[in-house]
Scaffold this active site. Structure first.
Site, PDB file in Angstrom:
ATOM      1  N   SER A 106      27.180  24.397  30.183  1.00  0.00           N
ATOM      2  CA  SER A 106      28.595  24.291  30.535  1.00  0.00           C
ATOM      3  C   SER A 106      29.212  25.667  30.743  1.00  0.00           C
ATOM      4  O   SER A 106      28.762  26.417  31.602  1.00  0.00           O
ATOM      5  CB  SER A 106      29.328  23.467  29.480  1.00  0.00           C
ATOM      6  N   ASP A 251      33.863  25.342  36.271  1.00  0.00           N
ATOM      7  CA  ASP A 251      32.862  25.986  35.419  1.00  0.00           C
ATOM      8  C   ASP A 251      31.463  25.680  35.972  1.00  0.00           C
ATOM      9  O   ASP A 251      31.336  24.974  36.982  1.00  0.00           O
ATOM     10  CB  ASP A 251      33.043  25.555  33.958  1.00  0.00           C
ATOM     11  N   ASP A 253      28.975  23.688  35.377  1.00  0.00           N
ATOM     12  CA  ASP A 253      28.500  22.312  35.584  1.00  0.00           C
ATOM     13  C   ASP A 253      29.586  21.400  36.150  1.00  0.00           C
ATOM     14  O   ASP A 253      29.410  20.189  36.242  1.00  0.00           O
ATOM     15  CB  ASP A 253      27.900  21.727  34.303  1.00  0.00           C
ATOM     16  N   ASP A 255      32.596  20.282  35.239  1.00  0.00           N
ATOM     17  CA  ASP A 255      33.355  19.250  34.522  1.00  0.00           C
ATOM     18  C   ASP A 255      34.692  19.781  34.002  1.00  0.00           C
ATOM     19  O   ASP A 255      35.468  19.029  33.425  1.00  0.00           O
ATOM     20  CB  ASP A 255      32.531  18.609  33.392  1.00  0.00           C
TER      21      ASP A 255
END
Length: 466
Positions: A106, A251, A253, A255
């Site tokens: 993340s 970011d 990933d 999300d």
């Protein structure tokens, strides 16, 4: 280099390299991939798992280890390759798989990676399920398949298009309104997979001009990848010149979604969810919302103004999703820029957040700064107090609860104390002797003052014990 391996319900996270059990080494990756694969086989009797990864430098290596391990258990692997967390979440039920693994740490820096674990609905596994997976890993309770029953491997690179198509089909995504505004947008995708899919989405939405910053998916992050104001100076400088309508930041990933105003000022990560929820509530004629205890009160304000009901959940996406299902919430998420829109799926999704936000901005006929000014102005002060290991952190929190017993107090996750429209949330760290202290008020100064008052109370409790 920082060496760490953190095992929690949200997955297995660590820095690449070091000794087994101390960093995220190949041995740890294999062990916990085997544990999750074993759990999926036991729970679902389904021998298919979907995997996908962000663009981290270690991603390909981690992916191959996970793929080989799962196939060794007799599990068929569908590999989305470079993907996003929400895209993998959508792919799991679409492929009728028993679970999913997203290889991403993340917002953590590039030396980190992780295995984020999904159930057969494409949602993060629960606390109880996470404990079961960790126990399987710690006990190495695996039974690998014989040679003629090894799992199959296939790739599927169609899911970015499928994800975007599903977003465009949502009734509240107004492509015509967005096209009519001829938006000029700057994006910062921190050299990860957002650099592939965010431009695809903006083109599909009819955005007129897209200026790309850090959109090469090399995994060599151009700045600290957490989308906080101090890390977004490059995009702010481009916007300050006055040629664009807004900035969009995701970011690694994809999300978490942060927005930047047309003048380079920050819309505020906390207000991503507030603005999108406001739009959904307006279009829906009200409804229920959920965020976690550390998120801004502004969501409650816009929800109640629209005639809906707001609920707070414990911190953590799985807790927010559980509360959303309990309350039949039409939108929810977290104050870190995480939008959860159940009409698409139960997971934080920057892509649906972008589409809904641009629909809102287009229909509002406001600039970013004027739209932001239309919402209640709250400020959150984030602090922490470090304790010595011998101090009983839980007992300190109990005494703080007792000290403020006359105020509304919520104890589902630490201690949250409300003072009219101000609040303080105290949470202990699971990994170190720290109490995190979040305070919100209508100015930075009063939020800081409130936090410092609580810190003084904690210090007094500690000194009375010593």
């Amino acid at each position: 280099m920082l060496v760490a391996l953190i095992k929690s319900i949200s997955g297995i996270r660590g820095t690449i390299g070091g000794a087994a059990g101390e960093g995220l080494t190949p041995i740890d990756i294999v062990k916990y991939a085997a544990a999750f694969g074993t759990w999926v086989l036991e729970k679902t009797q389904n021998n298919t798992i979907v995997i996908g990864r962000d663009a981290r430098i270690s991603g390909e290596m981690v992916s191959k280890l996970v793929e080989g391990t799962l196939r060794g258990l007799g599990i068929d692997v569908i590999d989305l390759g470079l993907s996003t967390t929400p895209t993998v979440e959508i792919a799991v039920p679409a492929k009728k798989a028993g679970g999913g693994i997203i290889l991403t740490a993340s917002h953590n820096p590039k030396q980190w990676n992780a295995l984020k674990l999904l159930n057969d609905k494409g949602e993060f596994i629960s606390d109880e399920e996470g404990q079961a997976v960790l126990a399987l890993g710690d006990n190495e309770a695996f039974n690998f398949a014989p040679v003629n029953k090894l799992g199959q491997y296939s790739t599927d690179n169609t899911f970015f298009k499928k994800h975007i198509k599903a977003i465009l089909a949502l009734p509240l995504v107004d492509v015509e309104a967005i096209k009519a505004k001829k938006f000029r947008v700057v994006i910062d995708c921190v050299n990860s997979t957002g650099g592939i899919v965010v431009p695809m989405l903006l083109e599909a939405l009819g955005v007129e001009k897209v200026e790309k910053l850090f959109c090469e998916p090399t995994g060599d992050f151009a700045h600290n990848p957490e989308p906080l104001p101090e890390n977004l100076r490059d995009i702010a400088r481009v916007l300050e010149k006055g040629s664009f309508d807004l900035g969009i930041v995701v970011d690694p990933d994809v999300d978490r979604l942060a927005l930047v105003n047309e003048d380079g000022s920050m819309f505020g990560e906390e207000y991503t969810l507030v603005a999108v929820a406001d739009y959904v509530l307006q279009q829906n004629g009200g409804g229920n919302t959920v965020s976690n205890l550390s998120s801004t009160r502004a969501l409650r304000d816009v929800t109640e103004k629209a005639g809906g009901s707001y609920s707070a959940a414990a911190v953590g996406e799985v807790n927010v999703v559980t509360k959303m299902k309990e309350t039949n919430a039409i939108i929810g998420g977290e104050g870190n820029g995480g939008i959860i829109y159940p009409e698409l799926h139960y997971g934080r999704d920057s892509l649906v957040g972008i589409a809904l936000f641009l629909s809102h901005l287009a229909k509002s006929n406001l600039t970013m700064t004027r739209l932001r000014a239309s919402y209640p102005g709250y400020f959150i002060s984030k602090n922490k107090i470090e304790l010595t290991p011998e101090i009983d952190t839980d007992q300190v929190l109990v005494q703080m609860q007792q000290r403020y017993a006359k105020q509304p107090v919520n104890t589902i996750d630490g201690v949250k104390i409300e003072f009219d429209k101000e609040w303080v949330h105290l949470r202990k760290s699971n990994t170190e002797p720290i109490i995190r202290i979040y305070a919100e008020s209508d100015s930075n100064a009063t939020a800081d003052h409130l936090a410092n008052k609580i810190i003084a109370d904690i210090k007094e409790i500690i000194s009375l014990k010593s």
